[in-house]
Each structure stands twice: as structure tokens, then as C-alpha cells.
Scaffold this motif. Structure first.
Motif, PDB file in Angstrom:
ATOM      1  N   GLN A 143     -71.115  29.890 -93.972  1.00  0.00           N
ATOM      2  CA  GLN A 143     -71.864  28.690 -93.816  1.00  0.00           C
ATOM      3  C   GLN A 143     -72.151  28.127 -95.077  1.00  0.00           C
ATOM      4  N   LYS A 144     -72.500  26.847 -95.136  1.00  0.00           N
ATOM      5  CA  LYS A 144     -72.610  26.031 -96.293  1.00  0.00           C
ATOM      6  C   LYS A 144     -74.152  25.813 -96.940  1.00  0.00           C
ATOM      7  N   PHE A 145     -74.973  25.982 -95.856  1.00  0.00           N
ATOM      8  CA  PHE A 145     -76.256  25.973 -96.237  1.00  0.00           C
ATOM      9  C   PHE A 145     -76.747  27.182 -96.621  1.00  0.00           C
ATOM     10  N   GLN A 146     -77.723  27.152 -97.841  1.00  0.00           N
ATOM     11  CA  GLN A 146     -78.412  28.267 -98.438  1.00  0.00           C
ATOM     12  C   GLN A 146     -79.532  28.330 -99.243  1.00  0.00           C
ATOM     13  N   GLU A 163     -78.076  27.207 -90.556  1.00  0.00           N
ATOM     14  CA  GLU A 163     -79.014  26.646 -91.228  1.00  0.00           C
ATOM     15  C   GLU A 163     -80.753  26.795 -90.694  1.00  0.00           C
ATOM     16  N   ARG A 164     -80.991  26.734 -89.598  1.00  0.00           N
ATOM     17  CA  ARG A 164     -82.231  26.958 -88.990  1.00  0.00           C
ATOM     18  C   ARG A 164     -82.679  28.396 -89.264  1.00  0.00           C
ATOM     19  N   HIS A 214     -78.416  37.063 -96.901  1.00  0.00           N
ATOM     20  CA  HIS A 214     -77.580  36.985 -95.626  1.00  0.00           C
ATOM     21  C   HIS A 214     -76.509  38.192 -95.034  1.00  0.00           C
ATOM     22  N   THR A 246     -81.665  30.153 -91.904  1.00  0.00           N
ATOM     23  CA  THR A 246     -82.025  30.501 -93.213  1.00  0.00           C
ATOM     24  C   THR A 246     -83.194  29.695 -93.504  1.00  0.00           C
ATOM     25  N   LYS A 247     -83.417  28.803 -93.112  1.00  0.00           N
ATOM     26  CA  LYS A 247     -85.246  28.334 -93.109  1.00  0.00           C
ATOM     27  C   LYS A 247     -86.068  29.221 -92.751  1.00  0.00           C
ATOM     28  N   ASN A 291     -80.515  36.421 -92.946  1.00  0.00           N
ATOM     29  CA  ASN A 291     -79.923  35.541 -92.033  1.00  0.00           C
ATOM     30  C   ASN A 291     -78.678  36.062 -91.638  1.00  0.00           C
TER      31      ASN A 291
END
Length: 127
Positions: free
Chosen positions: A4-7, A78-79, A13, A81-82, A97
Motif C-alpha cells: 500500500q502507498k499510504f503510511q 488506508e483507514r 504493518h 493505518t489511520k 495494520n
């Protein structure tokens, strides 16, 4: 993360295979942070999986164990990770995550229950 790109800084992870093995050994809880309607399409149907949508997670912190790894999962990471970041801020010590979310879980041929087999809950990658 590899899938995934979002971090966010400070968020760990975990690969789907590693997460699956920890779940089977009762060493982790998978927190599906997708909304309930997404879980009505497909879900990970294992013993240690709970659905606490991102919009409701703060109200469910008291239900989360503090002695095992909490693995957050959404569709693409993404969610998740948040929410993992939020759990870190709330002082949970063991949080990760699911790298790549349910899309990557499925790509690695891990068990997914298709409740509505002709629909996809990812909203972006399938047609």
C-alpha cells in the motif's frame, strides 16, 4: 508497507500471511474497520475478528484487549493505518495494520467469506 502507498510514521504493518498465522494461533485480534455494509459483501470469517467501523472505533476502545496484537484492516490499508495510529495514540502497546488490507489478503489466497459473490466491497479495484 509493501502493498500500500499510504503510511503514517510510527504505524507498524503486518503481512496478511503473518496476520493469518497469528489469528489461527489466537495471538492476535483482527479489527475490521470497514463500515457494516462493506462487511455484508465479504468478510474474514475467523474466530478472532471483530467489526468496529472506523466511524465507531473510539466508542469501542473498551472492548479491545490490551494483551494481544491488534491488527487493523480495511479494504486497501488506508483507514486501517489511520485507526492503528489512533490506537497507538490511545496507548495500546501491540498494534499493526494489515498491509494492503482485504485486497492483499484475498490476493494471497487467504480465506474470505463472499456473502454477496457478485459484489465487491473494495470500491476501487474491481469492476
Amino acid at each position: 508497507p509493501q502493498h500500500q502507498k499510504f503510511q503514517l510514521d510510527g504505524v507498524q504493518h503486518i503481512s496478511p500471511v503473518e496476520a493469518f498465522n497469528l489469528l489461527k494461533e489466537d495471538k492476535a485480534m483482527l479489527i475490521d474497520v470497514r463500515e457494516k455494509e462493506e462487511c455484508e459483501v465479504e468478510r474474514v470469517n475467523l474466530e478472532n475478528v471483530k467489526n468496529y467501523p472506523m466511524t465507531e472505533i473510539i466508542d469501542n476502545l473498551k472492548h479491545l484487549p490490551e494483551d494481544i496484537l491488534l491488527i487493523t484492516m480495511d479494504s486497501i490499508g488506508e483507514r486501517g493505518t489511520k485507526v492503528a495510529n489512533l490506537l497507538n495514540i490511545q496507548k495500546f502497546k501491540h498494534v499493526a495494520n494489515l498491509d494492503g488490507g482485504l485486497v492483499q489478503w484475498r490476493a494471497e489466497n487467504l480465506p474470505v467469506e463472499n456473502i454477496l459473490p457478485d459484489a465487491c466491497g473494495c470500491s476501487s479495484c474491481c469492476s
